[in-house]
Design a protein around this motif. Structure first.
Motif, PDB file in Angstrom:
ATOM      1  N   GLU A 108      54.538  24.449 -44.741  1.00 30.87           N
ATOM      2  CA  GLU A 108      54.187  24.414 -43.313  1.00 30.87           C
ATOM      3  C   GLU A 108      52.925  25.254 -43.167  1.00 30.87           C
ATOM      4  O   GLU A 108      52.945  26.448 -43.466  1.00 30.87           O
ATOM      5  N   PRO A 109      51.823  24.660 -42.737  1.00 32.45           N
ATOM      6  CA  PRO A 109      50.597  25.451 -42.651  1.00 32.45           C
ATOM      7  C   PRO A 109      50.812  26.704 -41.795  1.00 32.45           C
ATOM      8  O   PRO A 109      51.596  26.691 -40.848  1.00 32.45           O
ATOM      9  N   ILE A 110      50.119  27.761 -42.151  1.00 33.62           N
ATOM     10  CA  ILE A 110      50.178  28.977 -41.348  1.00 33.62           C
ATOM     11  C   ILE A 110      49.419  28.711 -40.052  1.00 33.62           C
ATOM     12  O   ILE A 110      48.332  28.148 -40.083  1.00 33.62           O
ATOM     13  N   GLY A 111      50.009  29.123 -38.926  1.00 40.99           N
ATOM     14  CA  GLY A 111      49.270  29.022 -37.675  1.00 40.99           C
ATOM     15  C   GLY A 111      49.773  27.956 -36.722  1.00 40.99           C
ATOM     16  O   GLY A 111      49.024  27.041 -36.395  1.00 40.99           O
ATOM     17  N   THR A 112      51.013  28.071 -36.264  1.00 39.47           N
ATOM     18  CA  THR A 112      51.452  27.242 -35.139  1.00 39.47           C
ATOM     19  C   THR A 112      52.213  28.125 -34.178  1.00 39.47           C
ATOM     20  O   THR A 112      53.053  28.919 -34.589  1.00 39.47           O
ATOM     21  N   CYS A 113      51.891  27.988 -32.901  1.00 43.24           N
ATOM     22  CA  CYS A 113      52.705  28.669 -31.898  1.00 43.24           C
ATOM     23  C   CYS A 113      52.668  27.874 -30.610  1.00 43.24           C
ATOM     24  O   CYS A 113      51.798  27.034 -30.403  1.00 43.24           O
ATOM     25  N   VAL A 114      53.658  28.152 -29.763  1.00 36.98           N
ATOM     26  CA  VAL A 114      53.610  27.678 -28.383  1.00 36.98           C
ATOM     27  C   VAL A 114      53.736  28.916 -27.512  1.00 36.98           C
ATOM     28  O   VAL A 114      54.673  29.699 -27.670  1.00 36.98           O
ATOM     29  N   ALA A 115      52.752  29.116 -26.636  1.00 36.58           N
ATOM     30  CA  ALA A 115      52.808  30.246 -25.707  1.00 36.58           C
ATOM     31  C   ALA A 115      53.146  29.695 -24.335  1.00 36.58           C
ATOM     32  O   ALA A 115      52.572  28.695 -23.904  1.00 36.58           O
ATOM     33  N   GLY A 145      43.430  34.699 -34.431  1.00 34.92           N
ATOM     34  CA  GLY A 145      42.979  33.631 -33.527  1.00 34.92           C
ATOM     35  C   GLY A 145      44.082  32.762 -32.958  1.00 34.92           C
ATOM     36  O   GLY A 145      43.812  31.877 -32.154  1.00 34.92           O
ATOM     37  N   LEU A 146      45.319  33.002 -33.339  1.00 30.39           N
ATOM     38  CA  LEU A 146      46.383  32.074 -32.913  1.00 30.39           C
ATOM     39  C   LEU A 146      47.092  32.528 -31.631  1.00 30.39           C
ATOM     40  O   LEU A 146      46.768  32.071 -30.537  1.00 30.39           O
ATOM     41  N   GLU A 147      48.036  33.443 -31.795  1.00 28.17           N
ATOM     42  CA  GLU A 147      48.902  33.759 -30.657  1.00 28.17           C
ATOM     43  C   GLU A 147      48.135  34.407 -29.512  1.00 28.17           C
ATOM     44  O   GLU A 147      48.418  34.159 -28.332  1.00 28.17           O
ATOM     45  N   ALA A 148      47.161  35.268 -29.855  1.00 29.38           N
ATOM     46  CA  ALA A 148      46.419  35.954 -28.799  1.00 29.38           C
ATOM     47  C   ALA A 148      45.655  34.931 -27.961  1.00 29.38           C
ATOM     48  O   ALA A 148      45.750  34.919 -26.726  1.00 29.38           O
ATOM     49  N   MET A 149      44.899  34.066 -28.615  1.00 29.01           N
ATOM     50  CA  MET A 149      44.116  33.059 -27.899  1.00 29.01           C
ATOM     51  C   MET A 149      45.033  32.134 -27.095  1.00 29.01           C
ATOM     52  O   MET A 149      44.789  31.837 -25.927  1.00 29.01           O
ATOM     53  N   CYS A 150      46.083  31.677 -27.745  1.00 30.17           N
ATOM     54  CA  CYS A 150      46.973  30.697 -27.135  1.00 30.17           C
ATOM     55  C   CYS A 150      47.659  31.277 -25.893  1.00 30.17           C
ATOM     56  O   CYS A 150      47.783  30.606 -24.878  1.00 30.17           O
ATOM     57  N   SER A 151      48.069  32.530 -25.989  1.00 30.79           N
ATOM     58  CA  SER A 151      48.775  33.113 -24.848  1.00 30.79           C
ATOM     59  C   SER A 151      47.817  33.384 -23.689  1.00 30.79           C
ATOM     60  O   SER A 151      48.224  33.322 -22.522  1.00 30.79           O
ATOM     61  N   VAL A 191      51.297  26.211 -23.860  1.00 26.81           N
ATOM     62  CA  VAL A 191      50.145  25.773 -24.650  1.00 26.81           C
ATOM     63  C   VAL A 191      50.513  25.861 -26.124  1.00 26.81           C
ATOM     64  O   VAL A 191      51.032  26.881 -26.588  1.00 26.81           O
ATOM     65  N   LYS A 192      50.229  24.791 -26.851  1.00 29.31           N
ATOM     66  CA  LYS A 192      50.568  24.756 -28.276  1.00 29.31           C
ATOM     67  C   LYS A 192      49.293  24.710 -29.107  1.00 29.31           C
ATOM     68  O   LYS A 192      48.371  23.964 -28.805  1.00 29.31           O
ATOM     69  N   MET A 193      49.257  25.540 -30.127  1.00 23.27           N
ATOM     70  CA  MET A 193      48.113  25.502 -31.042  1.00 23.27           C
ATOM     71  C   MET A 193      48.644  25.395 -32.470  1.00 23.27           C
ATOM     72  O   MET A 193      49.562  26.116 -32.854  1.00 23.27           O
ATOM     73  N   SER A 194      48.077  24.478 -33.247  1.00 18.50           N
ATOM     74  CA  SER A 194      48.499  24.264 -34.642  1.00 18.50           C
ATOM     75  C   SER A 194      47.283  24.204 -35.533  1.00 18.50           C
ATOM     76  O   SER A 194      46.419  23.362 -35.326  1.00 18.50           O
ATOM     77  N   PHE A 195      47.236  25.076 -36.523  1.00 19.65           N
ATOM     78  CA  PHE A 195      46.114  25.010 -37.465  1.00 19.65           C
ATOM     79  C   PHE A 195      46.318  23.859 -38.433  1.00 19.65           C
ATOM     80  O   PHE A 195      47.448  23.563 -38.837  1.00 19.65           O
ATOM     81  N   SER A 196      45.222  23.260 -38.838  1.00 14.45           N
ATOM     82  CA  SER A 196      45.284  22.227 -39.869  1.00 14.45           C
ATOM     83  C   SER A 196      45.391  22.904 -41.230  1.00 14.45           C
ATOM     84  O   SER A 196      45.226  24.116 -41.357  1.00 14.45           O
ATOM     85  N   ARG A 197      45.652  22.121 -42.256  1.00 23.05           N
ATOM     86  CA  ARG A 197      45.701  22.675 -43.615  1.00 23.05           C
ATOM     87  C   ARG A 197      44.361  23.315 -43.974  1.00 23.05           C
ATOM     88  O   ARG A 197      44.321  24.370 -44.596  1.00 23.05           O
ATOM     89  N   THR A 198      43.277  22.700 -43.572  1.00 25.02           N
ATOM     90  CA  THR A 198      41.961  23.277 -43.879  1.00 25.02           C
ATOM     91  C   THR A 198      41.795  24.632 -43.199  1.00 25.02           C
ATOM     92  O   THR A 198      41.286  25.580 -43.803  1.00 25.02           O
ATOM     93  N   GLU A 199      42.231  24.712 -41.950  1.00 20.02           N
ATOM     94  CA  GLU A 199      42.140  26.007 -41.252  1.00 20.02           C
ATOM     95  C   GLU A 199      43.025  27.050 -41.935  1.00 20.02           C
ATOM     96  O   GLU A 199      42.640  28.210 -42.063  1.00 20.02           O
ATOM     97  N   ASP A 200      44.207  26.620 -42.357  1.00 17.14           N
ATOM     98  CA  ASP A 200      45.104  27.538 -43.067  1.00 17.14           C
ATOM     99  C   ASP A 200      44.391  28.102 -44.295  1.00 17.14           C
ATOM    100  O   ASP A 200      44.324  29.325 -44.494  1.00 17.14           O
ATOM    101  N   PHE A 201      43.813  27.225 -45.105  1.00 14.18           N
ATOM    102  CA  PHE A 201      43.170  27.687 -46.339  1.00 14.18           C
ATOM    103  C   PHE A 201      41.914  28.512 -46.064  1.00 14.18           C
ATOM    104  O   PHE A 201      41.617  29.452 -46.781  1.00 14.18           O
ATOM    105  N   SER A 202      41.140  28.131 -45.049  1.00 15.86           N
ATOM    106  CA  SER A 202      39.829  28.763 -44.935  1.00 15.86           C
ATOM    107  C   SER A 202      39.765  29.880 -43.906  1.00 15.86           C
ATOM    108  O   SER A 202      38.814  30.640 -43.904  1.00 15.86           O
TER     109      SER A 202
END
Ligand code: FES
Ligand code: FES
Lengths: 159, 754
Positions: free
Chosen positions: B192-199, B254-260, B270-281
């Motif tokens: 599961e790529p790192i970087g998914t949340c719903v605020a 850049g995930l939970e802070a921005m999303c909230s 609001v839901k934000m999900s990083f792609s695999r590329t974002e996870d890696f880079s």
């Protein structure tokens, strides 16, 4: 928008989809079948594996419009009521599940594979699961689970 | 002596197994809410730049675009929870400015009604940058280059410690070995790529965040600080998590802070999900390190001195950089009795994606260097590497000079002996490597890793148990199960103490509104720290039960026992009542009582016990191609007590395979700050057809401070794999690889030098 007709886990449905919609998005979004996972969206991890007309395919690489008049089986379609499919039981019995994110894809890859190879050996199973990345288990247990499931399916004539 | 346990030590099936094999387990990426918006980040194309101006006017005009949040207003977390301890430190936790420091650093986030609109909106944003010179090489961060990544300079942290007298130590050495080692920028690569949340910031001013974090409570604290909210206005719920391995050990950049903030502006989920590329880079990785090590021993094979100098690259921001280098120190010093030890560590910023926590923390890097050194020394003085370790490791009864505590359990000798027997060490060590291009070899290495962080960090554990009126129970814990199985293990601890069947214990989801403050999952701590809290909560509940049972059975509660849901008098076995009948009676039937049975406990673990392990790697090296195949890994670990042996073996095998990846195939490659392999096609994880048999061996040394003797395992299982493989390669072909990962090109290069 295009209208397609698919058989999803045994039930025929008409859906309106955009020509560019990936099958994984239609499954997870429109149909709410979130058991199919997206690990990469690039055809590399196998987490999105489903069965399309009996074959294991990657739902992130297929467009929904390509599946018109097809039969699709996802992880949600394996269980009959509260009764688990032998593959699901085997994954539990063999401790082949840790985080579980790769699990639906592995099980669906194995499901199509066993249908064509009812008596697989370890090497064949390893090759089958080579399309499915798992970061937790180190693969040994999922491989054992698929072998065990194939065996129990032969004994009980399960499909 | 151990009594016969009914739950502890049993390989029960994991309690979340059915959810996971049926696809009904909901991960953060599976969540969806009515009226929900989607969000994405605009990321920097520059490795280092000032953001002069952000023009969103065209994007704003798009129908469906609802809100923007920029780095000018949303702070980044740049320290870990160690800094929550006081107001001044808290201020240093956050950074809000107009600089981007790596390619992929977020600039702004947009919330819109669907993904397509988002994509169009992102393309319409105009950003004015003032590019700055960047630092890519950590060595440049030490020089005067005129480039400043952070106001306080490019050196994030420095540490120097000396035990004994290092110079005097080397004077007593007959053999001195000095080498420099390099380690790679490994990625967690959870599926599961790192970087998914719903605020979900509601109109009542409260924020609910769904995020697959390892640290639900600390995430709650960070978000409360960011939004200026009280803690009871922030609720963090952790859904199922698709692997973490340290990658979710805090808020994600850049995930939970921005999303909230987007949710606060729109009052919509609001839901934000990083792609695999974002996870890696653009999410954290392992700290790449350069480790210079000088080690001395007498000709009898006694270690006398070790001098370590580490340069650690934390990338653009630091989060875990202090803890990681501290871990190099504690694991390096703790493992061996070396009277003279000097440790120097420098952590620098560079304009690369951040480094952070990854399974093993700083230990895999340190262990690769130190265990390679040990192998070289053993060979120089002609001592079997295993004998050498047995002579020098720090056994139980010794003081650990870094943690300043007595070692109470250490099963390393048993790990070595069992591992040697199972792997065929003795015979394979003297076996010729073989004719033809394929050469076989076997190598070993050992390790120590701390359980939890009781002496280093605020590391609370806590649990609440309530017994239902039918005698079943619910355990509430913020143990943050990322897949390792902590919820299962903790239910076993509760079951053992309460005498309630394992299957009758439900474990709650992690939800900061329900579960008491717990440090979450890090440092292999849950079986131990979580286990202690659950044990104590269960003991408390049990005592309450027995008081009521004593009244009903008209006997002293201290002579009552509970087994399989039956409470009975040990001196009169017929005097008994089932848990179910008792609970019915005291909770519902007897209106004069109406008692709730709730047990609750919290606290800091009394120690940070080390757990130990020995890995034996057997390899085959092709001297024509440089290709290495690991033929078999034998991994023996002292886990104190395996509460669920099958789950422990799962950690050992999975960790072993991750360790082989660290040894041979894994590492992000950068070109001027640009990650060139941000996907599974070029960042190579081992696949089912690549893995050798990994033989897990469990050793139980019974840690006296642990629940039923347990200590950790999760991280350690990968720590000493790379060093064992390097030592095996040396045994096979006589070349010493000092640079991870050990690709066939590097091996071929070394072979050709010979
Ligand atoms: S999501 Fe389809 S292969 Fe990874
Ligand atoms: S179980 Fe976690 S990725 Fe396979």
């Amino acid at each position: 928008m295009k209208t397609i007709r698919i058989n999803i886990n045994g039930e025929w449905k008409k859906l309106k989809v955009n020509p560019q919609d990936r099958l994984i998005d239609t499954l997870r979004g429109q149909l709410g079948l979130t058991g199919t996972k997206e690990g990469c969206g690039e055809g590399e991890c196998g987490a999105c594996t489903i069965n399309l007309n009996g074959k294991a395919v990657l739902a992130c690489l297929i467009l929904s419009v390509q599946t018109d008049e097809s039969r699709i089986l996802t992880i949600e379609g394996l269980q009959k009521g509260l009764e688990l499919h032998p593959l699901q039981t085997a994954f539990l019995n063999e401790s082949a599940v840790q985080c579980g994110f790769c699990t639906p894809g592995m099980i669906m890859a194995a499901h199509a594979f066993i249908r064509e190879n009812p008596e697989p050996d370890m090497q064949m199973v390893k090759e089958c699961l080579a399309n499915n990345l798992c970061r937790c288990t180190g693969y040994e247990k999922p491989v054992k689970a698929v072998l065990a499931a194939a065996c129990s399916m032969r004994e009980t004539n399960h499909d | 002596m151990t009594e016969a346990y009914t739950s502890v030590g049993k390989s029960f099936q994991r309690i979340d197994g059915v959810d996971k094999v049926t696809g009904s387990a909901k991960f953060a990426t599976d969540l969806s809410f009515a009226n929900m918006l989607h969000a994405r980040l605009l990321r920097s194309p520059h490795a280092h730049a000032v953001v002069r101006h952000i023009d969103t006017s065209d994007a704003e005009k798009l129908n469906g675009v609802k809100a923007f949040a920029t780095i000018f207003e949303v702070p980044k977390v740049i320290q870990y929870w160690f800094f929550l301890r006081n107001e001044k430190k808290k201020q240093q936790m956050f950074l809000c400015d107009n600089i981007v420091r790596f390619i992929g650093d977020p600039i702004l986030a947009i919330a819109a009604t669907d993904q397509e609109i988002l994509e169009n909106a992102l393309a319409l944003v105009k950003v004015e940058y003032e590019p700055l010179k960047a630092i890519h090489d950590p060595l440049d961060a030490l020089k005067e280059t005129g480039v400043t990544i952070h106001k306080q300079g490019n050196i994030a942290f420095k540490v120097k410690k000396e035990f004994g007298n290092i110079n005097a130590g080397f004077e007593t050495a007959d053999v001195i070995v000095e080498n420099t080692y390099h380690t790679s920028k490994q990625k967690h690569a959870s599926i599961e790529p790192i970087g998914t949340c719903v605020a979900d910031f509601q109109s009542n001013g409260r924020l609910t965040l769904y995020s697959s974090t390892q640290l639900p409570h600390w995430s709650q604290h960070y978000l409360a600080e960011i939004h200026g909210l009280s803690l009871n206005a922030v609720r963090v719920i952790k859904p199922y998590t698709g692997g973490a391995f340290g990658g979710r050990c805090g808020l994600i950049h850049g995930l939970e802070a921005m999303c909230s903030v987007l949710s606060r502006k729109t009052l919509r989920p609001v839901k934000m999900s990083f792609s695999r590329t974002e996870d890696f880079s653009a999410t954290e990785s392992r700290h790449p390190m350069t480790i210079r090590m000088k080690t001395g021993a007498t000709k009898e094979g006694i270690l006398v001195a070790n001098e370590v100098d580490i340069l650690s690259d934390t990338g653009a921001y630091g989060t875990h950089y202090i803890g990681v280098i501290a871990d190099c120190l504690s694991t390096g010093v703790g493992l061996y009795k070396i009277p003279h030890y000097s440790f120097q560590g420098t952590v620098v910023y560079t304009n690369k994606s951040m480094s952070g926590a990854l399974r093993g923390y700083g230990n895999p890097q340190m262990n690769f260097a130190q265990e390679s050194q040990m192998d070289i020394i053993a060979q120089k003085i002609n001592l079997d590497p295993m004998e050498f370790r047995l002579k020098n490791y720090r056994p139980a009864g010794e003081m650990d000079p870094v943690l300043n505590g007595m070692i109470l359990s250490n099963g390393l000798e048993e790990c070595l002996k069992k591992g040697a027997a199972s792997s065929g060490w003795k015979e394979k060590r003297v076996r010729p490597p073989g004719h033809g291009p394929l050469k076989k070899g076997i190598g070993l290495s050992i390790m120590l890793h701390g359980t939890g962080a009781a002496r280093a960090l605020p590391d609370p554990g806590s649990a609440t148990i309530m017994i239902h009126s039918d005698g079943t129970a619910c355990l509430m814990t913020a143990a943050a199960d990322e897949g390792q199985g902590s919820r299962t293990v903790l239910a076993q601890v509760a079951s053992q103490i309460l005498g309630i069947d394992f299957k009758d214990i439900r474990v709650s989801d992690t939800d900061t509104d329900i579960t008491p403050l717990d440090c979450g999952t890090h440092g292999s701590r849950q079986a131990y720290c979580g286990g202690l809290a659950v044990r104590d909560a269960a003991v408390q509940a049990r005592e309450k039960i027995l008081v009521h049972a004593g009244n009903i059975l008209k006997t002293k509660s201290n002579q009552l026992r509970i087994e399989s849901g039956i409470i009975f008098d040990a001196f009169n076995l017929d005097n008994k009542i089932s848990m179910k009948d008792l609970m019915q009676k005291i909770q519902i039937q007897d209106m004069g009582i109406c008692a709730q049975i709730i047990g609750s406990a919290s606290g800091i673990a009394p120690a940070m016990p080390g757990y130990y392990g020995a890995v034996f790697a057997e390899v085959e090296v092709n001297i024509r191609t440089g290709e290495v195949k690991v033929l078999r890994l034998t991994s023996a670990y002292d886990v104190g007590k395996a509460i669920n042996p099958e789950l422990v073996r799962g950690q050992i095998v999975g960790g072993g395979v991750m360790g082989i990846g660290f040894a041979l195939t894994e590492g992000l490659l950068l070109d001027k700050g640009h990650i060139v392999n941000p996907g599974f096609s070029d960042y190579r994880l081992l696949r089912a057809c690549d893995v050798p048999p990994v033989i897990p061996i469990i050793v139980e040394s019974n840690e006296p401070t642990g629940p039923f003797g347990a200590k950790g395992i999760g991280e350690g299982a990968m720590v000493n794999v790379a060093s064992a493989v390097a030592n095996a390669i040396y045994h096979a072909v006589g070349v010493r690889l000092t640079d991870l990962c050990m690709t066939s090109e590097k091996i071929l290069g070394e072979l050709q030098k010979h």
